[in-house]
Enzyme design. Structure first.
Site, PDB file in Angstrom:
ATOM      1  N   HIS A   1       3.451   6.756  -6.728  1.00  0.00           N
ATOM      2  CA  HIS A   1       2.684   7.910  -7.208  1.00  0.00           C
ATOM      3  C   HIS A   1       3.535   9.188  -7.061  1.00  0.00           C
ATOM      4  O   HIS A   1       3.549  10.053  -7.930  1.00  0.00           O
ATOM      5  CB  HIS A   1       1.400   8.016  -6.377  1.00  0.00           C
ATOM      6  CG  HIS A   1       0.305   8.815  -6.995  1.00  0.00           C
ATOM      7  ND1 HIS A   1      -0.873   9.073  -6.345  1.00  0.00           N
ATOM      8  CD2 HIS A   1       0.189   9.432  -8.194  1.00  0.00           C
ATOM      9  CE1 HIS A   1      -1.661   9.811  -7.121  1.00  0.00           C
ATOM     10  NE2 HIS A   1      -1.033  10.038  -8.247  1.00  0.00           N
TER      11      HIS A   1
ATOM     12  N   HIS B   1       1.663   4.559  -2.795  1.00  0.00           N
ATOM     13  CA  HIS B   1       1.765   6.008  -2.598  1.00  0.00           C
ATOM     14  C   HIS B   1       3.144   6.495  -3.038  1.00  0.00           C
ATOM     15  O   HIS B   1       3.280   7.531  -3.695  1.00  0.00           O
ATOM     16  CB  HIS B   1       1.600   6.367  -1.115  1.00  0.00           C
ATOM     17  CG  HIS B   1       0.189   6.289  -0.623  1.00  0.00           C
ATOM     18  ND1 HIS B   1      -0.851   6.938  -1.247  1.00  0.00           N
ATOM     19  CD2 HIS B   1      -0.350   5.668   0.448  1.00  0.00           C
ATOM     20  CE1 HIS B   1      -1.970   6.700  -0.568  1.00  0.00           C
ATOM     21  NE2 HIS B   1      -1.691   5.926   0.457  1.00  0.00           N
TER      22      HIS B   1
ATOM     23  N   HIS C   1       0.830  -1.207   0.000  1.00  0.00           N
ATOM     24  CA  HIS C   1       0.000   0.000   0.000  1.00  0.00           C
ATOM     25  C   HIS C   1       0.868   1.262   0.000  1.00  0.00           C
ATOM     26  O   HIS C   1       0.720   2.144  -0.854  1.00  0.00           O
ATOM     27  CB  HIS C   1      -0.910  -0.021   1.233  1.00  0.00           C
ATOM     28  CG  HIS C   1      -1.803   1.168   1.367  1.00  0.00           C
ATOM     29  ND1 HIS C   1      -3.135   1.138   1.045  1.00  0.00           N
ATOM     30  CD2 HIS C   1      -1.546   2.437   1.784  1.00  0.00           C
ATOM     31  CE1 HIS C   1      -3.665   2.333   1.257  1.00  0.00           C
ATOM     32  NE2 HIS C   1      -2.719   3.146   1.714  1.00  0.00           N
ATOM     33  N   GLU C   2       1.783   1.330   0.957  1.00  0.00           N
ATOM     34  CA  GLU C   2       2.618   2.538   1.059  1.00  0.00           C
ATOM     35  C   GLU C   2       3.522   2.681  -0.168  1.00  0.00           C
ATOM     36  O   GLU C   2       3.824   3.798  -0.591  1.00  0.00           O
ATOM     37  CB  GLU C   2       3.433   2.532   2.352  1.00  0.00           C
ATOM     38  CG  GLU C   2       2.587   2.530   3.638  1.00  0.00           C
ATOM     39  CD  GLU C   2       1.508   3.605   3.688  1.00  0.00           C
ATOM     40  OE1 GLU C   2       1.667   4.664   3.040  1.00  0.00           O
ATOM     41  OE2 GLU C   2       0.477   3.383   4.357  1.00  0.00           O
TER      42      GLU C   2
HETATM   43 ZN   LIG Z   1      -2.877   5.220   2.026  1.00  0.00          ZN
END
Ligand SMILES: [Zn+2]
Length: 666
Positions: free
Chosen positions: A463, A460, A456-457
């Site tokens: 991105h 980010h 998940h991290e």
């Molecule tokens: Zn998040």
């Protein structure tokens, strides 16, 4: 060459000097620009952005260090400068001279600017309106005051949660911890040893709290810990020293006042103004309809759990502190594996290699260790991010829990991508987690949840790192709508559920064996285990947040009653009356998620939908799709609305079907 932050040598005195310098230069620049007679991008926006970029970077270091290595000195530095910075930004947002310059650029030069510049101008004008520029003088003063107060109260809220969490310690014997796995026992022993004590120390930090709740057969101990955890930062803990109750009321009052000043009916409307969703009603309809769909699944989950606890231990009334414990046992019973058994396959270094390999296949990105980057703690590792042979950014990983570190996991920017005529600055990311630190010779073992958190991290992080936007205010995750910003992160999480990928990142700690397909199939079968209950819990938080900010009388109303009423409407697990969950709900009272907690579910719709295209695809086809995702979504920053990115990728608008499918509720 990238100038790295000298983490190995900076102290608060250095940061203070730097802050003073940047503040002085920024003020000087602003004064100069106010008097500037020419309104153009080059004369106004460019120098202003450059100054704010440098100021933000220093201030960002302060915030970052507070998250990973808090100290009384840092805290007082933060407390000293927060009002200064807040005032500077509020003043900037209400600077009529600058507003006139930018409005004039919009009226004259706009057509000659490039698309990035045009987007920045439009964002600036929007933000000016939202910071009260059109208000009469007296109301502008009031607005300023509110902003300052809100910012201070949020910081205080967060400190209370951390202090209340840190203040708790319980020393127990091995007998008290019957049922708890060996690696957790070693952690408790190490924690006690740090205090110069024998025996076992339990704290309220997640890696310490959770194993007791999941595995300790000692019901009294679970109850005691649950009570301590769920009353943090309230009148019921620490003799009220860290109580957030009044802060909550005050924050809500000020937010409503702020919204009204800007002509919004309530704070939720203000919050949604620059998000992907349009109205509070639209969001509430979405949330309640999901609640309707998940309710039967949740009721079924709850009944099974109650029945199981009754059959196993004769528990007549299943309490909040039993939920994790019997959930774990029931999961073991139904799917005959435990999360602890599964954990033995996830050695951190191996997981990392597998994750890097996946990212390489998807986006053609390599991570090359770079030990020349200074760090703030010996546990931190650093890499260059390489795309097609060229360094495009850098990344820090700080993965283990320790005292003085905020709980949870997050990605943050150490530096935003910024390319101007005179210089190029590459994006730099921090990835912070709170995994269990390895004890002795063994590598750290991750739970499967930890693995998903890491994916998940990284979503980010990618991105932030893979952006091609040159203007820092819309590069990476900057300028991306709040309710769309979780798309890349949740999208990455789904890959952790693909066996061909998991196989590559697993090796049993003792045998070295890859995660057996048979065990994975059990994990897969249990993927939807209690997904009804979990979905409802998320919806409970999201609806509570939205109601608090749209349909709640802060003066007369009692937020605990509001939550209670909501729980009776939609929840299946009703916690004890002393539960003070809102008092540590930092997402909405100290973070940026006020009237925006729904964003997680909202973005999940987008993420599931996109992932459904990748599901089951391998080899070159996967690389092609990854390239498309990188080009159309990851790299775009905030240059255009996420809805446009989405439609470019998918050729249509988002649909809810994939979310229901991947939650096992179709
Ligand atoms: Zn998040």
């Amino acid at each position: 060459m990238t100038q790295f932050i000298p983490f190995n040598s900076i102290d608060t005195a250095y940061l203070e000097t730097k802050l003073e310098q940047e503040l002085a230069s920024t003020r000087e620049t602003i004064q100069k620009l106010e008097k500037e007679s020419i309104s153009s991008w080059d004369m106004i926006i460019s120098p202003l952005q450059q100054r704010l970029y440098l100021l933000n970077q220093v201030w960002g270091i302060v915030g970052h260090l507070q998250g990973v290595k808090d100290s009384p000195e840092l805290r007082s530095l933060h407390e000293k400068y927060l009002p200064v910075l807040t005032e500077l930004y509020v003043n900037l947002g209400q600077n009529k001279q600058l507003y006139k310059h930018i409005q004039k650029i919009k009226d004259t030069e706009f057509g000659a600017l490039n698309p990035e510049q045009q987007k920045v101008i439009d964002n600036e004008l929007r933000d000016f309106r939202l910071s009260g520029i059109t208000l009469p003088e007296d109301k502008q003063q009031l607005f300023k005051q509110i902003q300052n107060q809100l910012s201070e109260l949020s910081t205080k809220f967060e400190h209370n949660v951390l202090d209340s969490t840190d203040s708790y310690a319980k020393y127990v014997t091995k007998d008290d911890l019957a049922g708890v796995p060996e690696d957790s026992l070693a952690l408790y022993q190490a924690l006690a040893a740090q205090d110069g004590k024998d025996g076992y120390k339990i704290s309220l930090h997640m890696p310490s709290y959770l194993p007791v709740m999941q595995f300790a057969s000692n019901r009294k101990l679970r109850e005691e810990l649950y009570q301590a955890y769920s009353t943090r930062a309230s009148e019921l803990s620490n003799e009220g020293k860290f109580d957030n109750s009044n802060l909550i009321r005050e924050i809500l009052r000020l937010r409503q006042q702020k919204a009204e000043l800007l002509d919004f009916a309530n704070y939720a409307e203000l919050s949604l103004y620059n998000k992907m969703a349009e109205t509070p009603k639209q969001v509430l309809d979405f949330l309640y309809s999901l609640a309707d769909k998940s309710r039967p699944y949740a009721e079924n989950d709850w009944q099974q759990l109650q029945q199981f606890a009754r059959d196993t231990d004769g528990i007549e009334k299943l309490e909040a502190w039993d939920v994790a414990y019997y959930s774990e046992k029931l999961q073991l019973h139904k799917y005959s594996y435990s999360s602890n058994e599964l954990k033995q396959y996830f050695q951190l270094p191996r997981v990392f290699d597998g994750l890097f390999a996946l990212i390489h296949q998807l986006y053609n990105i390599e991570f090359r260790p770079n030990q020349n980057i200074p760090v703030w703690h010996p546990d931190v590792t650093t890499y260059d991010v390489v795309l097609n042979g060229a360094i495009t950014g850098h990344i820090y990983f700080d993965l283990y829990a320790r005292e003085g570190k905020q709980p949870g996991a997050w990605m943050n920017s150490a530096q935003d991508r910024s390319v101007t005529a005179s210089e190029t600055r590459l994006p730099i990311a921090y990835i912070i987690c709170n995994f269990t630190k390895p004890v002795g010779e063994k590598p750290s073992l991750l739970t499967f949840d930890d693995v998903q958190t890491l994916f998940h991290e990284m979503g980010h992080g990618l991105h932030h790192l893979l952006t091609v936007i040159n203007n820092s205010s819309i590069s990476g995750i900057n300028g991306v709508e709040w309710d769309a910003v979780e798309l890349p992160s949740q999208f990455m999480e789904y890959f952790a559920w693909d066996y061909s990928i998991l196989a590559k990142l697993t090796a049993h700690i003792d045998s070295g064996q890859v995660l057996p397909r048979e065990l994975f199939d059990k994990v897969l079968a249990s993927r939807y285990y209690q997904s009804g209950m979990q979905t409802l819990r998320q919806l409970e938080f999201a609806i509570f947040d939205l109601l608090l900010h749209s349909n709640f009388d802060y003066a007369k109303g009692n937020y605990l009653e509001l939550l209670d009423k909501l729980r009776r409407e939609i929840a299946v697990v009703i916690p004890p009356a002393y539960n003070r969950f809102p008092n540590s709900f930092a997402h909405i009272f100290a973070g940026g998620y006020a009237a925006g907690y729904y964003s997680y579910k909202w973005a999940e719709v987008l993420a599931c939908d996109v992932f459904s295209v990748f599901d089951g695809i391998n080899g070159d086809e996967l690389s092609k799709l990854g390239d498309k995702f990188r080009t159309l979504i990851l790299s775009q920053g905030g240059i255009r609305p996420m809805m446009e990115n989405f439609k470019a990728m998918m050729g249509r608008e988002p649909q809810i079907d994939a979310l229901l499918k991947y939650s096992g509720m179709n």
